[in-house]
Motif scaffolding. Structure first.
Motif, PDB file in Angstrom:
ATOM      1  N   GLY A  78       0.781  -1.229   0.000  1.00  0.00           N
ATOM      2  CA  GLY A  78       0.000   0.000   0.000  1.00  0.00           C
ATOM      3  C   GLY A  78       0.810   1.275   0.000  1.00  0.00           C
ATOM      4  N   LEU A  79       2.112   1.197  -0.290  1.00  0.00           N
ATOM      5  CA  LEU A  79       2.966   2.390  -0.277  1.00  0.00           C
ATOM      6  C   LEU A  79       3.156   2.986  -1.665  1.00  0.00           C
ATOM      7  CD1 LEU A  79       5.753   1.154   2.184  1.00  0.00           C
ATOM      8  CD2 LEU A  79       3.711   2.508   2.696  1.00  0.00           C
ATOM      9  N   GLN A  80       2.599   2.348  -2.685  1.00  0.00           N
ATOM     10  CA  GLN A  80       2.682   2.823  -4.068  1.00  0.00           C
ATOM     11  C   GLN A  80       4.152   2.984  -4.497  1.00  0.00           C
ATOM     12  OE1 GLN A  80      -0.040   6.120  -4.849  1.00  0.00           O
ATOM     13  NE2 GLN A  80      -1.252   5.561  -3.062  1.00  0.00           N
ATOM     14  N   LEU A  81       4.921   1.917  -4.269  1.00  0.00           N
ATOM     15  CA  LEU A  81       6.333   1.914  -4.625  1.00  0.00           C
ATOM     16  C   LEU A  81       6.619   1.015  -5.823  1.00  0.00           C
ATOM     17  CD1 LEU A  81       7.918   1.615  -1.053  1.00  0.00           C
ATOM     18  CD2 LEU A  81       7.581   3.696  -2.408  1.00  0.00           C
ATOM     19  N   ASP A  82       5.566   0.573  -6.524  1.00  0.00           N
ATOM     20  CA  ASP A  82       5.763  -0.382  -7.611  1.00  0.00           C
ATOM     21  C   ASP A  82       6.417   0.238  -8.831  1.00  0.00           C
ATOM     22  OD1 ASP A  82       3.272   0.972  -7.459  1.00  0.00           O
ATOM     23  OD2 ASP A  82       2.533  -0.172  -9.164  1.00  0.00           O
ATOM     24  N   ARG A  83       6.306   1.553  -8.998  1.00  0.00           N
ATOM     25  CA  ARG A  83       6.927   2.203 -10.154  1.00  0.00           C
ATOM     26  C   ARG A  83       8.319   2.727  -9.807  1.00  0.00           C
ATOM     27  NH1 ARG A  83       1.985   5.760 -12.897  1.00  0.00           N
ATOM     28  NH2 ARG A  83       0.599   3.984 -13.321  1.00  0.00           N
ATOM     29  N   ASN A  84       9.177   2.736 -10.797  1.00  0.00           N
ATOM     30  CA  ASN A  84      10.530   3.262 -10.619  1.00  0.00           C
ATOM     31  C   ASN A  84      10.902   4.083 -11.856  1.00  0.00           C
ATOM     32  OD1 ASN A  84      13.060   3.673  -9.451  1.00  0.00           O
ATOM     33  ND2 ASN A  84      13.939   1.934 -10.558  1.00  0.00           N
ATOM     34  N   PRO A  85      11.103   5.389 -11.700  1.00  0.00           N
ATOM     35  CA  PRO A  85      11.084   6.144 -10.441  1.00  0.00           C
ATOM     36  C   PRO A  85       9.668   6.436  -9.944  1.00  0.00           C
ATOM     37  CG  PRO A  85      11.500   7.619 -12.256  1.00  0.00           C
ATOM     38  CD  PRO A  85      11.490   6.238 -12.851  1.00  0.00           C
ATOM     39  N   VAL A  86       9.588   6.828  -8.676  1.00  0.00           N
ATOM     40  CA  VAL A  86       8.333   7.288  -8.079  1.00  0.00           C
ATOM     41  C   VAL A  86       8.259   8.796  -8.294  1.00  0.00           C
ATOM     42  CG1 VAL A  86       7.023   7.545  -5.945  1.00  0.00           C
ATOM     43  CG2 VAL A  86       8.320   5.444  -6.379  1.00  0.00           C
ATOM     44  N   ARG A  87       7.186   9.231  -8.931  1.00  0.00           N
ATOM     45  CA  ARG A  87       7.030  10.665  -9.243  1.00  0.00           C
ATOM     46  C   ARG A  87       5.875  11.252  -8.447  1.00  0.00           C
ATOM     47  NH1 ARG A  87       8.624   8.656 -14.401  1.00  0.00           N
ATOM     48  NH2 ARG A  87      10.520   9.688 -15.149  1.00  0.00           N
ATOM     49  N   LEU A  88       6.158  12.355  -7.772  1.00  0.00           N
ATOM     50  CA  LEU A  88       5.156  13.049  -6.972  1.00  0.00           C
ATOM     51  C   LEU A  88       5.138  14.513  -7.373  1.00  0.00           C
ATOM     52  CD1 LEU A  88       6.072  11.554  -3.477  1.00  0.00           C
ATOM     53  CD2 LEU A  88       4.380  10.702  -5.093  1.00  0.00           C
ATOM     54  N   ASN A  89       4.029  15.181  -7.072  1.00  0.00           N
ATOM     55  CA  ASN A  89       3.961  16.611  -7.357  1.00  0.00           C
ATOM     56  C   ASN A  89       3.991  17.411  -6.059  1.00  0.00           C
ATOM     57  OD1 ASN A  89       1.218  16.932  -6.324  1.00  0.00           O
ATOM     58  ND2 ASN A  89       0.532  15.882  -8.179  1.00  0.00           N
ATOM     59  N   SER A  90       4.008  18.706  -6.191  1.00  0.00           N
ATOM     60  CA  SER A  90       4.169  19.585  -5.035  1.00  0.00           C
ATOM     61  C   SER A  90       2.976  19.553  -4.090  1.00  0.00           C
ATOM     62  CB  SER A  90       4.416  21.020  -5.506  1.00  0.00           C
ATOM     63  OG  SER A  90       3.382  21.443  -6.382  1.00  0.00           O
ATOM     64  N   MET A  91       1.857  18.986  -4.527  1.00  0.00           N
ATOM     65  CA  MET A  91       0.672  18.911  -3.675  1.00  0.00           C
ATOM     66  C   MET A  91       0.701  17.688  -2.754  1.00  0.00           C
ATOM     67  SD  MET A  91      -0.938  21.596  -4.629  1.00  0.00           S
ATOM     68  CE  MET A  91      -2.548  21.342  -3.886  1.00  0.00           C
ATOM     69  N   TYR A 294      -9.989   2.763  -5.369  1.00  0.00           N
ATOM     70  CA  TYR A 294     -10.901   3.709  -6.021  1.00  0.00           C
ATOM     71  C   TYR A 294     -10.779   3.529  -7.533  1.00  0.00           C
ATOM     72  CZ  TYR A 294     -10.477   5.490  -1.300  1.00  0.00           C
ATOM     73  OH  TYR A 294     -10.458   5.596   0.069  1.00  0.00           O
ATOM     74  N   THR A 295     -11.853   3.101  -8.154  1.00  0.00           N
ATOM     75  CA  THR A 295     -11.824   2.654  -9.540  1.00  0.00           C
ATOM     76  C   THR A 295     -11.384   3.745 -10.499  1.00  0.00           C
ATOM     77  OG1 THR A 295     -13.631   1.118  -9.033  1.00  0.00           O
ATOM     78  CG2 THR A 295     -13.186   1.565 -11.362  1.00  0.00           C
ATOM     79  N   GLU A 296     -11.919   4.946 -10.378  1.00  0.00           N
ATOM     80  CA  GLU A 296     -11.677   6.000 -11.367  1.00  0.00           C
ATOM     81  C   GLU A 296     -10.301   6.628 -11.226  1.00  0.00           C
ATOM     82  OE1 GLU A 296     -14.797   8.847 -11.414  1.00  0.00           O
ATOM     83  OE2 GLU A 296     -16.362   7.383 -11.946  1.00  0.00           O
ATOM     84  N   ARG A 297      -9.881   6.944 -10.019  1.00  0.00           N
ATOM     85  CA  ARG A 297      -8.607   7.648  -9.848  1.00  0.00           C
ATOM     86  C   ARG A 297      -7.421   6.716  -9.649  1.00  0.00           C
ATOM     87  NH1 ARG A 297      -8.437   9.572  -3.676  1.00  0.00           N
ATOM     88  NH2 ARG A 297     -10.480   8.895  -2.962  1.00  0.00           N
ATOM     89  N   GLY A 298      -7.664   5.412  -9.569  1.00  0.00           N
ATOM     90  CA  GLY A 298      -6.562   4.464  -9.500  1.00  0.00           C
ATOM     91  C   GLY A 298      -5.755   4.519  -8.227  1.00  0.00           C
ATOM     92  N   ALA A 299      -6.324   5.052  -7.159  1.00  0.00           N
ATOM     93  CA  ALA A 299      -5.625   5.136  -5.872  1.00  0.00           C
ATOM     94  C   ALA A 299      -6.208   4.096  -4.920  1.00  0.00           C
ATOM     95  CB  ALA A 299      -5.750   6.543  -5.289  1.00  0.00           C
ATOM     96  N   SER A 300      -5.615   4.003  -3.737  1.00  0.00           N
ATOM     97  CA  SER A 300      -6.103   3.047  -2.754  1.00  0.00           C
ATOM     98  C   SER A 300      -5.780   3.522  -1.349  1.00  0.00           C
ATOM     99  CB  SER A 300      -5.493   1.659  -2.991  1.00  0.00           C
ATOM    100  OG  SER A 300      -4.099   1.706  -2.806  1.00  0.00           O
ATOM    101  N   ASP A 301      -6.529   3.027  -0.381  1.00  0.00           N
ATOM    102  CA  ASP A 301      -6.290   3.265   1.041  1.00  0.00           C
ATOM    103  C   ASP A 301      -6.341   1.931   1.765  1.00  0.00           C
ATOM    104  OD1 ASP A 301      -5.936   6.088   1.304  1.00  0.00           O
ATOM    105  OD2 ASP A 301      -8.087   6.368   0.963  1.00  0.00           O
ATOM    106  N   VAL A 302      -5.573   1.842   2.851  1.00  0.00           N
ATOM    107  CA  VAL A 302      -5.558   0.621   3.653  1.00  0.00           C
ATOM    108  C   VAL A 302      -6.125   0.942   5.034  1.00  0.00           C
ATOM    109  CG1 VAL A 302      -4.139  -1.175   4.707  1.00  0.00           C
ATOM    110  CG2 VAL A 302      -3.568  -0.305   2.430  1.00  0.00           C
ATOM    111  N   PHE A 303      -7.159   0.190   5.427  1.00  0.00           N
ATOM    112  CA  PHE A 303      -7.787   0.325   6.728  1.00  0.00           C
ATOM    113  C   PHE A 303      -7.492  -0.924   7.550  1.00  0.00           C
ATOM    114  CE2 PHE A 303     -10.130   3.084   3.953  1.00  0.00           C
ATOM    115  CZ  PHE A 303     -10.483   4.186   4.725  1.00  0.00           C
TER     116      PHE A 303
END
Length: 327
Positions: A78-91, A294-303
């Motif tokens: 659940g850390l979204q580390l599967d891609r290399n490199p990991v790209r993030l934005n300023s937000m 979340y189907t549309e935005r391709g993100a996930s959360d772990v509870f």
């Protein structure tokens, strides 16, 4: 002088003890060998006794041979580390702080910052894995060690029969060099290392082996046999109360974040409202950990389910506590 008595003839009067013949010696030797062999066979054929030490060795062997099962105890998802490199934005400030921590630990190179230019300038942060990072990340999950060691085993003293449910705790075997400080604490917390795990043990060919790490299998086995498990934890008892099979369903309120005070999130069978209203979602339930995708935005959360009325939403650097809203 009286005449002396004549000496007795050989073989008359005084009987000499007979010497055992070769046949008797052979028979006696064979009998001794048979007795030793029978005793040895009885020892070898005797069932292995159920002890914490025997179970610990069997549990270690199970996970050493089952990489997929071991990774559930060694690797954080659940850390979204599967891609290399990991790209993030300023937000994405919170994720950037976590990636900076991984970079400090030597798993990623320091971020390369790029700007899109224009009136609405957005900076992009690109983190590339180091060799240490490539070794630590398997299938997008952050792994703290190559193997585990069993530290504590318990089972019901009155347990009997060919199958037994045991509980155990574990620690990392040969933990990675980067696993230290706050990062180590986060990894251990995400893996819930303080919780007991379940091992279904079976006696096969006179030896105890572990055959399953599935809590449902353990509960079903304990319910259908006299070899009951030790008393389950509160979490396990609560998980048995859920009728829907998905303990997230319903409404929840944030309790430990002032900036989210009053925030309500909700889950239904197919949709959720977590930051955005009524999104289509799917659920992946593994023990007490539930991944919401979340189907549309391709993100996930772990509870993480704590009990019937309490959840934890895991974040990179902090966790959000939630309490069920009872209507």
């Amino acid at each position: 002088m009286p005449a002396s008595a004549p000496a007795p003839e050989a073989g008359v009067g005084t009987a000499l003890a007979p010497r055992p013949g070769k046949r008797a010696l052979l028979i006696g030797g064979v009998a001794a060998v048979v007795l030793v062999g029978v005793g040895g066979a009885a020892y070898l054929l005797a069932d292995q006794k159920a002890t914490p030490e025997v179970f610990a060795n069997a549990i270690s062997s199970y996970y050493a041979a089952n990489t997929e099962a071991a990774d559930k105890l060694l690797c954080v998802g659940g850390l979204q580390l599967d891609r290399n490199p990991v790209r993030l934005n300023s937000m994405e400030g919170e994720r950037r702080r976590f990636m900076d921590e991984l970079a400090t630990a030597g798993l990623f190179a320091p971020a390369v910052v790029q700007s899109s230019g224009g009136f609405f300038s957005i900076e992009t942060y690109s983190y590339s894995r180091t060799d240490a990072g490539s070794q630590a990340i398997r299938d997008g999950r952050l792994c703290g060690a190559p193997a585990l060691k069993v530290t504590d085993v318990r089972f019901a003293a009155e347990a009997s029969g060919p199958q037994v449910v045991a509980r155990f705790r574990y620690d990392f075997e040969r933990p990675a060099a980067w696993l230290a400080g706050n990062l180590a604490q986060q990894v251990r917390q995400r893996l819930s290392q303080q919780d007991e795990r379940v091992a279904v043990m079976a006696l096969q060919d006179g030896k105890w082996i572990m055959i399953s790490d599935n809590p449902r299998t353990a509960r079903a086995m304990a319910a259908g046999s006299r070899a009951e498990a030790p008393p389950p934890s509160m979490l396990e008892r609560v998980k048995g109360w859920f009728r829907t099979g998905n303990p997230l369903l319903g409404k929840w309120r944030v309790t430990n974040a002032l900036w989210l005070d009053g925030t309500v999130i909700a889950f239904s069978e197919t949709h959720a409202s977590v930051g955005r209203p009524d999104e289509a979602v799917t659920y992946e339930i593994k023990d007490q950990r539930i991944t919401v995708r979340y189907t549309e935005r391709g993100a996930s959360d772990v509870f993480v389910v704590k009990d019937d009325d309490h959840l934890t939403l895991e974040g990179e650097l902090a966790s959000v506590q939630l309490v069920r809203i009872k209507e």
